[in-house]
Design a protein around this motif. Structure first.
Motif, PDB file in Angstrom:
ATOM      1  N   THR A 303       0.817  -1.225   0.000  1.00  0.00           N
ATOM      2  CA  THR A 303       0.000   0.000   0.000  1.00  0.00           C
ATOM      3  C   THR A 303       0.843   1.264   0.000  1.00  0.00           C
ATOM      4  O   THR A 303       0.323   2.355   0.189  1.00  0.00           O
ATOM      5  N   SER A 304       2.129   1.125  -0.179  1.00  0.00           N
ATOM      6  CA  SER A 304       2.941   2.348  -0.262  1.00  0.00           C
ATOM      7  C   SER A 304       4.173   2.099  -1.110  1.00  0.00           C
ATOM      8  O   SER A 304       4.516   0.956  -1.406  1.00  0.00           O
ATOM      9  N   ASN A 308       3.081   0.028  -4.360  1.00  0.00           N
ATOM     10  CA  ASN A 308       1.715   0.399  -3.970  1.00  0.00           C
ATOM     11  C   ASN A 308       0.725  -0.156  -4.999  1.00  0.00           C
ATOM     12  O   ASN A 308       0.835   0.104  -6.186  1.00  0.00           O
TER      13      ASN A 308
END
Ligand SMILES: *[C@@H]1O[C@H](CO)[C@@H](O)[C@H](O)[C@H]1NC(C)=O
Ligand SMILES: *[C@@H]1O[C@H](CO)[C@@H](O)[C@H](O)[C@H]1NC(C)=O
Ligand SMILES: *[C@@H]1O[C@H](CO)[C@@H](O)[C@H](O)[C@H]1NC(C)=O
Length: 363
Positions: A303-304, A308
């Motif tokens: 998620t990053s 991501n």
């Protein structure tokens, strides 16, 4: 109804060849170097016992209503720890275990979704395993199933299985019902497998990295990932929730059959408050009578940063008390499309209610 069965399996694995030459040291498997690949043929029997005082397959979940299918079995899910033997006789040489879940996924025939890991204990295959994810239409004479990954000598393996019923005792009627209620299943497996040749299987993230370095697949991109996985089964920060268990889960030391769905944070440092890079979402279930060993089927969802939105799919067996556990990455999305790889897990912290596990992935 009682339906003991013996089934024949035929499997093919494909992967890339590395270097070196090894010899067969077991009678139930044969490795042939074709030049670009190594093909392994295996033959063994799979014993699935639902009946009696010592079953190896135990129900962990089922449908809310019994009227789900003609046989009433649709939705039944079993956790198994089934012995694999060299011969059809259950007393013949034990060569490993098939562990994990299967569930009745067909409304009108006996069709099982199999989410299993086959771990071997004999000869050079000791500590090697492969994962099978497939539908098994049990009543067909020959069933083809997919091997999606492996560890040890089967790192990056791909293959298929052709399973054939060898023996069945359906003394009281419908095999669907019989299978779901009490049956024995033996599977003779013939496996053709191609995979990288390795001199030895050294455990640990560094060794896996070294092994990857030596693969002649330089055009493929190799990505290394390192993070911590936080699993909490009770309390205010609970991330893993029990969703199923068997009627012996609370009385066996390995909690056989107890299954959890989880959504666990992944962080860059062991501290849960450190930077989050994603989530581990999926389930794990206690799949061994011998020691705490969990079937793990999950997605790493990043998620990053650079990854991501990308995910990796993971299917393997996690003997949580071992120092280093190797499991297979069987696919991916986004930056990891078509990925295959190896995950090594090492426990950083463990108590009764939570654990922090350090993961190294090479994909
Ligand atoms: C668990 O359930 C099975 C199948 O319903 C039954 O045969 C067995 O006796 C049960 N075992 C225990 C310990 O209750
Ligand atoms: C990750 O991607 C999502 C969807 O594109 C975006 O909303 C989010 O801000 C991104 N997160 C980070 C930390 O880059
Ligand atoms: C396990 O460790 C966590 C994190 O340190 C702590 O919050 C929890 O209370 C501990 N549980 C037990 C049973 O000791």
């Amino acid at each position: 109804m009682v339906a003991p069965m013996v089934t024949t399996f035929l499997m093919l694995f494909l992967a890339t060849r590395a270097w070196g030459q090894t010899t067969d040291d077991v009678s139930w498997a044969k490795r042939v170097d074709t030049g670009s690949q190594v093909v392994t043929t295996m033959q063994f029997y799979f014993h699935d016992t639902l009946s009696g005082s010592n079953p190896s397959a135990i129900k962990v979940a089922g449908p809310q209503s019994s009227a789900t299918s003609p046989g009433g079995g649709f939705g039944q899910v079993m956790m198994i720890d089934d012995p694999l033997t060299e011969g059809p006789d259950k007393k013949s040489k034990l060569i490993g275990h098939a562990r994990g879940l299967y569930g009745q996924a067909a409304q009108n025939e006996l069709g099982l979704i199999m989410v299993l890991n086959y771990g071997f204990t004999d000869g050079m295959y000791k500590d090697s395993s492969f994962s099978l994810l497939s539908l098994n239409p049990v009543m067909q004479t020959v069933r083809e199933m997919t091997i999606v990954g492996g560890t040890g000598l089967f790192r990056l393996a791909r293959g298929y299985a052709l399973a054939q019923t060898y023996w069945i005792d359906a003394s009281t009627g419908d095999a669907i019902v019989g299978y779901n209620r009490e049956s024995k299943l033996l599977i003779l497996c013939t496996i053709f497998m191609a995979f990288p040749l390795v001199h030895s299987i050294s455990e640990g993230p560094k060794e896996v990295q070294q092994w990857f370095k030596e693969l002649p697949i330089k055009q493929e991109k190799v990505t290394k990932l390192h993070f911590y996985f936080h699993d909490t089964t009770t309390g205010p920060a609970q991330t893993a929730h029990q969703i199923a268990e068997s009627n012996i889960s609370s009385t066996t030391i390995t909690q056989f059959g107890r299954t959890f769905m989880f959504d666990n944070p992944l962080t860059v440092e062991p501290d849960v408050r450190s930077v989050r890079i994603g989530k581990g979402q999926g389930f794990f279930g206690a799949a061994s009578f011998e020691e705490p060993r969990f079937l793990m089927n999950l997605n790493f969802v990043f998620t990053s940063g650079r990854y991501n939105g990308s995910t990796l799919q993971f299917l393997g067996m996690n003997p949580i008390l071992h120092r280093v556990r190797e499991m297979s990455i069987v696919g991916g999305t986004g930056a990891f499309r078509l990925a295959r790889g190896i995950a090594t897990a090492q426990t950083y912290f463990l108590n009764d209610t939570s654990s922090i596990v350090e993961y190294n992935l090479v994909v």
